[in-house]
Write a protein that holds these residues in place. Structure first.
Motif, PDB file in Angstrom:
ATOM      1  N   PRO A 101       0.824  -1.216   0.000  1.00 34.79           N
ATOM      2  CA  PRO A 101       0.000   0.000   0.000  1.00 34.79           C
ATOM      3  C   PRO A 101       0.855   1.262   0.000  1.00 34.79           C
ATOM      4  N   ALA A 102       0.199   2.379  -0.217  1.00 38.60           N
ATOM      5  CA  ALA A 102       0.876   3.671  -0.179  1.00 38.60           C
ATOM      6  C   ALA A 102       1.344   3.965   1.243  1.00 38.60           C
ATOM      7  N   LEU A 103       2.311   4.850   1.374  1.00 41.82           N
ATOM      8  CA  LEU A 103       2.898   5.173   2.671  1.00 41.82           C
ATOM      9  C   LEU A 103       1.857   5.727   3.641  1.00 41.82           C
ATOM     10  N   ALA A 104       0.894   6.487   3.134  1.00 38.74           N
ATOM     11  CA  ALA A 104      -0.144   7.063   3.992  1.00 38.74           C
ATOM     12  C   ALA A 104      -0.998   5.991   4.662  1.00 38.74           C
ATOM     13  N   ARG A 105      -1.099   4.827   4.061  1.00 41.13           N
ATOM     14  CA  ARG A 105      -1.838   3.720   4.674  1.00 41.13           C
ATOM     15  C   ARG A 105      -0.904   2.735   5.365  1.00 41.13           C
ATOM     16  N   ARG A 106       0.318   2.630   4.864  1.00 40.37           N
ATOM     17  CA  ARG A 106       1.257   1.664   5.423  1.00 40.37           C
ATOM     18  C   ARG A 106       1.683   2.032   6.852  1.00 40.37           C
ATOM     19  N   LEU A 107       1.883   3.305   7.139  1.00 37.59           N
ATOM     20  CA  LEU A 107       2.318   3.719   8.482  1.00 37.59           C
ATOM     21  C   LEU A 107       1.267   3.418   9.556  1.00 37.59           C
ATOM     22  N   PRO A 108       0.003   3.857   9.398  1.00 38.50           N
ATOM     23  CA  PRO A 108      -0.978   3.489  10.430  1.00 38.50           C
ATOM     24  C   PRO A 108      -1.251   1.991  10.496  1.00 38.50           C
ATOM     25  N   ALA A 109      -1.196   1.311   9.355  1.00 36.55           N
ATOM     26  CA  ALA A 109      -1.436  -0.136   9.357  1.00 36.55           C
ATOM     27  C   ALA A 109      -0.332  -0.873  10.108  1.00 36.55           C
ATOM     28  N   SER A 110       0.910  -0.474   9.908  1.00 42.51           N
ATOM     29  CA  SER A 110       2.026  -1.115  10.618  1.00 42.51           C
ATOM     30  C   SER A 110       1.969  -0.842  12.110  1.00 42.51           C
ATOM     31  N   ALA A 111       1.675   0.394  12.479  1.00 48.00           N
ATOM     32  CA  ALA A 111       1.564   0.731  13.901  1.00 48.00           C
ATOM     33  C   ALA A 111       0.410  -0.033  14.551  1.00 48.00           C
ATOM     34  N   ALA A 112      -0.708  -0.120  13.850  1.00 48.27           N
ATOM     35  CA  ALA A 112      -1.863  -0.842  14.383  1.00 48.27           C
ATOM     36  C   ALA A 112      -1.588  -2.332  14.507  1.00 48.27           C
ATOM     37  N   MET A 113      -0.852  -2.895  13.554  1.00 48.78           N
ATOM     38  CA  MET A 113      -0.502  -4.317  13.646  1.00 48.78           C
ATOM     39  C   MET A 113       0.392  -4.565  14.853  1.00 48.78           C
ATOM     40  N   LEU A 114       1.302  -3.656  15.145  1.00 50.58           N
ATOM     41  CA  LEU A 114       2.145  -3.803  16.338  1.00 50.58           C
ATOM     42  C   LEU A 114       1.311  -3.743  17.612  1.00 50.58           C
ATOM     43  N   VAL A 115       0.311  -2.876  17.649  1.00 53.68           N
ATOM     44  CA  VAL A 115      -0.589  -2.814  18.813  1.00 53.68           C
ATOM     45  C   VAL A 115      -1.346  -4.129  18.961  1.00 53.68           C
ATOM     46  N   ALA A 116      -1.883  -4.649  17.861  1.00 54.49           N
ATOM     47  CA  ALA A 116      -2.642  -5.901  17.912  1.00 54.49           C
ATOM     48  C   ALA A 116      -1.763  -7.069  18.340  1.00 54.49           C
TER      49      ALA A 116
END
Length: 140
Positions: free
Chosen positions: A8-23
């Motif tokens: 995905p684009a960086l604008a979606r990749r950053l929140p997705a990666s951070a959220a995956m770390l939280v999960a």
């Protein structure tokens, strides 16, 4: 089986990666009851945000699936993917709902995401189209 979509684009990749770390951090809690309480508390904490549309939630779900870390030794289940989607959408200033469900035949449990207008994202995993899931709990 989940196949990773295109990067995905960086604008979606950053929140997705951070959220995956939280999960995944929630997944490492030692007691299952604590894990479920933490998931529900995180899902309930986004109620004040405005609702996200289907395209935004679908895009964040695909970004979460694409950003699953290669270094994680265990399996990443639907609970982690759906919680990460809720958190990722919240990190972009919107909200969606975490749904926990089940079905009778074949007996199984599943978690997915629902938009404010009632559309489901991620409910077609594990044969969801052939054997539909019944929602048991929806986090507001």
């Amino acid at each position: 089986m989940i196949h990773a979509p295109a990067r995905p684009a960086l604008a979606r990749r950053l929140p997705a990666s951070a959220a995956m770390l939280v999960a995944l951090a929630v997944r490492t809690l030692p007691v299952e009851r604590w894990r479920m309480r933490a998931r529900l508390a995180l899902a309930r904490s986004v109620t004040a945000l405005p609702a996200a549309d289907l395209a935004h939630v679908q895009g964040m779900y695909e970004a979460v699936v694409a950003c699953q870390p290669w270094w994680w030794r265990g399996q990443i289940d639907c609970k982690e993917r759906s919680l990460a989607t809720v958190v990722a959408v919240a990190l972009t200033g919107r909200r969606c709902h975490l749904v926990l469900g089940a079905r009778a035949l074949p007996a199984a449990f599943h978690a997915w995401v629902r938009t404010a207008d009632g559309r489901h994202v991620g409910d077609d995993e594990a044969g969801g189209r052939d054997h539909p899931w019944t929602p048991i709990y929806t986090a507001p």
